[in-house]
Enzyme design. Structure first.
Site, mmCIF file in Angstrom:
data_model
loop_
_atom_site.group_PDB
_atom_site.id
_atom_site.type_symbol
_atom_site.label_atom_id
_atom_site.label_comp_id
_atom_site.label_asym_id
_atom_site.label_seq_id
_atom_site.Cartn_x
_atom_site.Cartn_y
_atom_site.Cartn_z
ATOM 1 N N GLU A 206 0.815 -1.212 0.000
ATOM 2 C CA GLU A 206 0.000 0.000 0.000
ATOM 3 C C GLU A 206 0.848 1.262 0.000
ATOM 4 O O GLU A 206 0.391 2.345 0.356
ATOM 5 C CB GLU A 206 -0.980 -0.029 1.171
ATOM 6 N N LYS A 334 -15.960 -2.289 2.873
ATOM 7 C CA LYS A 334 -15.394 -2.614 1.566
ATOM 8 C C LYS A 334 -16.477 -3.325 0.768
ATOM 9 O O LYS A 334 -16.925 -4.410 1.162
ATOM 10 C CB LYS A 334 -14.227 -3.596 1.720
ATOM 11 N N SER A 364 -5.774 -4.057 -0.716
ATOM 12 C CA SER A 364 -4.345 -3.953 -1.020
ATOM 13 C C SER A 364 -4.096 -4.111 -2.520
ATOM 14 O O SER A 364 -3.194 -3.479 -3.078
ATOM 15 C CB SER A 364 -3.560 -4.981 -0.213
#
Ligand code: 2PG
Ligand code: MG
Length: 424
Positions: A206, A334, A364
């Site tokens: 990230e 998410k 990620s």
């Protein structure tokens, strides 16, 4: 006049790790109206909706041709003629077509791509930016949870915790928050270089640095020093994503850290110590994904934001269990964990009803698609987690938020100190 979907197309593209993912196009009439890319996790929770991948040798088994074919041959034909304005009916149809509880038949990657592309198509048809089409009251710019030091599954070092985060809650705007983030990140690079040499400024998935250290205290001390050197001691607070599922050893019931094996009570003591010493205001996944009781004990003991990621997987049923048991007090959000935008919005509504805060998050394995920037503003969520302020797939989100802040002008409100409960 009802505008209906005329065509759905899909293709393989590459994510930021160079692995294949799905890109979906939704057409209305004779024009391409909405396109979306699907991200992928690496430290995924076992209760997440399931992707379909090809296996075999091609792309190391990560190919998504089957999922693409599912969009082309199954989902597309079923959606043609559906009104583009009803996200809920579209998503219900997707769930029904799949027919499994975890979306494993057609693939959560296929389904979420269509769900998100349909939302974009609807916004395009209405001529509005996505964030205001989804909620006309969307005006809160989030505090970024900037992940400046990477560990765990996202980096090749010995840090067990996955993310060491700064939150510029004292910034005056989102632009100011990014200024602070980048200045601290530059100061951190100088420190790491001086102390550990050139290899220490290699980065993880990230974009955060992945220095050769083991102890989370050392990582947190480095963040504090970088913040002080940059002159932002008063504006910044700290967070962690431990992603503890991924260093929990089920056979012994212990957490395997580079510092030794820890039983749950010892983990709780460690977190209490870190919170006391390092001004930490938020911890994500401090314990493994099935330990609702441990989460509840920690939430009560620490009194800070405790975020459920692998614990809740953006799933209303799991969140409800958390609410009933007092496990965590924030939802990591998410869309691809649950598979449709409607289910993710329902989970956010449930969280809000019960006083849980919402942290909108990237994966990620991201792409250049900035959609979560629009989603975090539409939700007035107040917090976004989208990596370090570097690398195109991360800056795509930050840059979209900068544009939204400019577009909203006087209406834009930076969440700042109210990040847990922004004024909606
Ligand atoms: C997390 C995410 C994103 P991944 O644990 O919060 O940072 O990681 O996408 O690998 O699951
Ligand atoms: Mg996480």
């Amino acid at each position: 006049m009802t505008v209906t979907i005329s065509r759905v197309a899909a293709r393989e593209v590459l994510d930021c790790r160079g692995l294949p993912t799905i890109q979906v196009d939704v057409w209305v009439g004779d024009r391409l109206a909405g396109r979306a890319d699907v991200p992928a996790g690496r430290s995924t929770g076992k209760y997440e909706a399931k992707e379909v991948r090809d296996g075999g040798r091609r792309f190391g088994g990560f190919g998504v041709r089957k999922a693409v074919a599912n969009v082309r041959d199954v989902i597309g034909p079923a959606l043609v003629g559906q009104p583009v304005s009803s996200q809920r009916s579209i998503d219900e149809l997707l769930i029904e077509l799949d027919g499994t509880p975890d979306k494993s038949r057609l693939g959560a990657n296929a389904i979420v791509g269509v769900s998100l592309a349909a939302a974009r198509a609807n916004a395009a048809v209405s001529g509005m930016p996505l964030y205001s089409q989804l909620d006309g009251n969307g005006h809160v710019l989030p505090v970024p949870q900037l992940n400046l030091i990477n560990g765990g599954r996202h980096a090749s070092n010995d840090l067990d915790f996955q993310e060491f985060i700064i939150m510029p809650v004292g910034a005056s705007s989102f632009m100011h928050a990014m200024e602070i983030g980048t200045e601290v990140n530059l100061a951190l690079a100088d420190l790491l270089l001086q102390r550990y040499g050139k290899l220490a400024i290699n980065t993880g998935d990230e974009g955060g640095y992945a220095p050769p250290i083991k102890d989370p205290r050392e990582a947190l001390a480095l963040l504090h020093q970088a913040v002080d050197h940059a002159g932002y001691g008063k504006q910044v607070v700290y967070g962690l994503d431990c992603a503890a599922t991924h260093f929990y050893d089920e056979t012994t019931g212990t957490y395997r850290l580079a510092m030794g094996s820890f039983e749950t009570p010892a983990m709780l003591d460690l977190y209490a110590e870190l919170v006391r010493d390092f001004n930490i205001v938020s911890i994500e996944d401090p314990l493994y994904e099935d330990d609702f009781e441990g989460f509840a004990a920690l939430t009560k003991r620490l009194g800070i934001q405790i975020v459920g990621d692998d614990l809740f997987v953006t799933n209303s049923a799991r969140l409800r269990r958390g609410i009933e048991t007092g496990a965590a007090n924030a939802l990591l959000w998410k869309v691809n964990q649950v598979g449709t935008l409607t289910e993710a919005f329902d989970a956010a509504a449930l969280a809000r009803q019960h006083g849980y805060s919402i942290v909108v998050s990237e994966r990620s394995g991201e792409t250049e698609d900035p959609m979560i920037a629009d989603l975090v503003v539409a939700l007035n969520a107040g917090q976004i987690k989208t990596g370090a302020p570097v690398r195109g797939e991360r800056t795509a989100k930050y840059n979209r938020l900068l544009l939204i802040e400019e577009e909203l002008g006087e209406r834009a409100t930076y969440a700042g100190q109210s990040y847990r409960r922004p004024k909606g």
